[in-house]
Design a protein around this motif. Structure first.
Motif, mmCIF file in Angstrom:
data_model
loop_
_atom_site.group_PDB
_atom_site.id
_atom_site.type_symbol
_atom_site.label_atom_id
_atom_site.label_comp_id
_atom_site.label_asym_id
_atom_site.label_seq_id
_atom_site.Cartn_x
_atom_site.Cartn_y
_atom_site.Cartn_z
ATOM 1 N N UNK A 37 45.565 38.732 32.533
ATOM 2 C CA UNK A 37 44.795 37.972 33.048
ATOM 3 C C UNK A 37 45.419 36.705 33.887
ATOM 4 N N UNK A 38 44.609 36.516 35.166
ATOM 5 C CA UNK A 38 45.560 35.206 36.115
ATOM 6 C C UNK A 38 45.538 34.488 36.400
ATOM 7 N N UNK A 39 43.701 34.192 36.728
ATOM 8 C CA UNK A 39 42.787 33.166 37.157
ATOM 9 C C UNK A 39 41.520 33.644 36.635
ATOM 10 N N UNK A 40 40.557 32.660 36.470
ATOM 11 C CA UNK A 40 39.053 32.505 35.640
ATOM 12 C C UNK A 40 38.614 32.138 36.263
ATOM 13 N N UNK A 41 37.140 31.911 37.088
ATOM 14 C CA UNK A 41 35.976 31.125 37.031
ATOM 15 C C UNK A 41 35.535 30.744 35.593
ATOM 16 N N UNK A 67 37.014 37.070 36.062
ATOM 17 C CA UNK A 67 38.531 36.969 35.782
ATOM 18 C C UNK A 67 39.130 37.807 36.979
ATOM 19 N N UNK A 68 40.292 37.839 37.460
ATOM 20 C CA UNK A 68 41.255 38.212 37.883
ATOM 21 C C UNK A 68 42.332 38.670 37.030
ATOM 22 N N UNK A 69 42.969 39.687 37.879
ATOM 23 C CA UNK A 69 44.674 39.593 36.628
ATOM 24 C C UNK A 69 44.879 41.018 36.899
ATOM 25 N N UNK A 70 45.903 41.797 35.957
ATOM 26 C CA UNK A 70 46.774 43.015 36.573
ATOM 27 C C UNK A 70 46.368 44.808 35.433
ATOM 28 N N UNK A 71 46.411 45.327 35.257
ATOM 29 C CA UNK A 71 45.648 46.558 34.358
ATOM 30 C C UNK A 71 47.654 46.663 33.765
ATOM 31 N N UNK A 72 47.575 46.450 32.249
ATOM 32 C CA UNK A 72 48.760 46.631 31.286
ATOM 33 C C UNK A 72 48.634 47.998 30.438
ATOM 34 N N UNK A 73 47.284 48.786 30.407
ATOM 35 C CA UNK A 73 47.514 49.350 29.900
ATOM 36 C C UNK A 73 46.050 50.066 30.243
ATOM 37 N N UNK A 74 45.828 51.320 29.298
ATOM 38 C CA UNK A 74 44.031 51.459 29.909
ATOM 39 C C UNK A 74 44.331 53.065 28.838
ATOM 40 N N UNK A 113 40.748 43.987 42.887
ATOM 41 C CA UNK A 113 41.237 42.942 43.550
ATOM 42 C C UNK A 113 40.977 43.288 45.387
ATOM 43 N N UNK A 114 40.191 42.395 45.777
ATOM 44 C CA UNK A 114 40.321 42.389 47.841
ATOM 45 C C UNK A 114 42.077 42.310 47.638
ATOM 46 N N UNK A 115 42.200 42.910 48.846
ATOM 47 C CA UNK A 115 44.156 42.235 48.746
ATOM 48 C C UNK A 115 44.512 41.458 49.490
ATOM 49 N N UNK A 116 43.242 40.422 50.163
ATOM 50 C CA UNK A 116 43.521 40.143 50.674
ATOM 51 C C UNK A 116 43.557 38.211 50.528
ATOM 52 N N UNK A 117 43.233 38.180 49.373
ATOM 53 C CA UNK A 117 43.264 36.884 48.562
ATOM 54 C C UNK A 117 43.890 36.813 47.241
ATOM 55 N N UNK A 118 44.355 36.106 46.872
ATOM 56 C CA UNK A 118 45.341 35.632 45.736
ATOM 57 C C UNK A 118 44.709 35.596 44.439
ATOM 58 N N UNK A 119 44.964 35.687 43.071
ATOM 59 C CA UNK A 119 43.884 35.695 42.203
ATOM 60 C C UNK A 119 42.695 34.986 42.294
ATOM 61 N N UNK A 120 43.139 33.439 42.411
ATOM 62 C CA UNK A 120 42.525 32.513 41.800
ATOM 63 C C UNK A 120 41.246 33.133 43.057
ATOM 64 N N UNK A 121 41.091 32.914 44.589
ATOM 65 C CA UNK A 121 40.601 33.219 44.771
ATOM 66 C C UNK A 121 39.125 33.932 44.542
ATOM 67 N N UNK A 332 34.381 26.715 40.204
ATOM 68 C CA UNK A 332 35.565 26.114 39.990
ATOM 69 C C UNK A 332 36.548 27.279 39.460
ATOM 70 N N UNK A 333 37.878 27.206 39.761
ATOM 71 C CA UNK A 333 38.179 28.355 39.239
ATOM 72 C C UNK A 333 39.750 27.207 38.319
ATOM 73 N N UNK A 334 40.539 28.374 37.041
ATOM 74 C CA UNK A 334 41.557 28.116 37.007
ATOM 75 C C UNK A 334 42.230 29.270 36.838
ATOM 76 N N UNK A 335 43.535 29.326 37.130
ATOM 77 C CA UNK A 335 45.144 29.703 37.530
ATOM 78 C C UNK A 335 45.799 29.979 36.553
#
Length: 337
Positions: A37-41, A67-74, A113-121, A332-335
């Motif tokens: 997890x990189x960001x949540x709202x 949430x927005x983040x990076x897949x680490x395992x599947x 995740x939209x490529x044009x946005x950072x994780x928080x957005x 409102x977002x936390x990152x």
């Protein structure tokens, strides 16, 4: 792993309403992704669950449904994603939440995740986008005209999280005239910027204001908040055979007055597909990917308006209090941890 949880429903002002905890890292199996997890709202559902739902004795409940983040395992059955993919999603209400360093989520309700946005957005978008999209196209079926009605949509609570994205989706993907409610100067400006054609004040009777627009009776009404306070105006304003959708939880909702106009009433809950593992559960994966494309082509923008800080109990308490105030504009977002 670090996480934020609670074990007793309490007011957000209580010292232990949310607490920092350490939990084991879960393991991905089946269709699950393990996401760093990189960001949540924070959404109204977080507030409602925290305040009213007690976990089993001696257990902790982790909230978080954006949430927005990076897949680490599947898991072994995963086909849509691979480790390293950047994703965003709203999760499932019957599973542990995303307020943790690592989180399990079914791939079928996850989007790229939209490529044009950072994780928080990006984290500001999933739950509200799914809710708005499903309400408009699956419940209200706004693509199907109501005979004799104005091609217009009234969105009650236009400046909130769901309203902010519903305005944009309706503006971009339909030919509807969008009427949004907002009462403060800053929220009136906000909903106009997002694409609302008209703004009416929900602190005053709505029916007269809508009539004064001289555009006819709207065929569609989408209420995101305080539905019980506006139901009489909705009944008066909506066109015969119109369609009405809501997402909030009125203590009392008398829909009998809609009978004379043969108005259909629809509930929207974006958790239904994951809660019941419906055969069309993957539609949320497709939906989120559509939203990503709309963002990356500049047709829709993030509804992030406030970054509260890193993901910890103290900052999540601030975000919960902000949502509880009923004066949110956007999300409102936390990152980061």
């Amino acid at each position: 792993m670090r996480a934020v949880a609670y074990n007793i429903p309490q007011p957000i002002s209580a010292e232990t309403s949310l607490i920092d905890v350490d939990l084991p890292v879960p393991e991905a199996t089946g269709h699950d992704l393990l996401v760093e997890i990189k960001a949540v709202s924070v959404n109204p559902v977080d507030v409602k669950v925290r305040a009213h739902m007690a976990p089993p004795a001696d257990e902790l409940k982790v909230l978080g449904w954006d949430a927005a983040g990076i897949v680490r395992a599947v898991g072994a059955d995963v086909t849509l994603f691979k480790p390293g993919d950047e994703v965003y999603y709203a999760g499932a209400i019957n599973r542990p939440g995303s307020n943790a360093e690592f989180h399990l989520v079914d791939e079928r309700i996850v989007g790229r995740k939209p490529k044009s946005l950072d994780f928080a957005a990006a984290a500001a978008l999933p739950l509200t986008s799914i809710t708005a999209y499903e309400a408009l196209f699956d419940r209200l079926k706004v693509q199907d005209p109501v005979p004799g009605a104005a091609r217009s949509l009234l969105i009650i609570g236009g400046a909130g999280g769901v309203g902010s994205i519903a305005i944009q989706i309706a503006h971009v993907l339909t030919d509807l005239t969008v009427i949004a409610t907002a009462s403060r100067p800053e929220t009136r400006v906000w909903v106009k910027e997002l694409g609302a054609h008209h703004v009416v004040d929900h602190s005053k009777p709505l029916a007269a204001q809508i009539g004064a627009l001289s555009i006819g009776a709207p065929g569609f009404v989408f209420s995101t908040t305080n539905t019980d306070s506006h139901i009489a105006d909705i009944v008066e304003s909506i066109a015969p055979q119109g369609r009405f959708a809501l997402i909030d939880d009125p203590k009392v909702l008398d829909i009998v007055p809609f009978k004379r106009k043969a108005v259909s009433v629809h509930w929207e809950l974006m958790f239904t597909r994951s809660l019941f593992s419906t055969p069309d559960m993957i539609e949320q994966h497709k939906l989120l990917n559509r939203i990503s494309k709309l963002v990356d082509t500049g047709k829709i923008r993030t509804t992030l308006t406030e970054t509260v800080g890193t993901i910890n109990a103290a900052n999540l308490k601030k975000a919960h209090a902000r949502v509880e105030s009923g004066r949110m504009k956007g999300k409102a977002v936390l990152a980061g941890f």
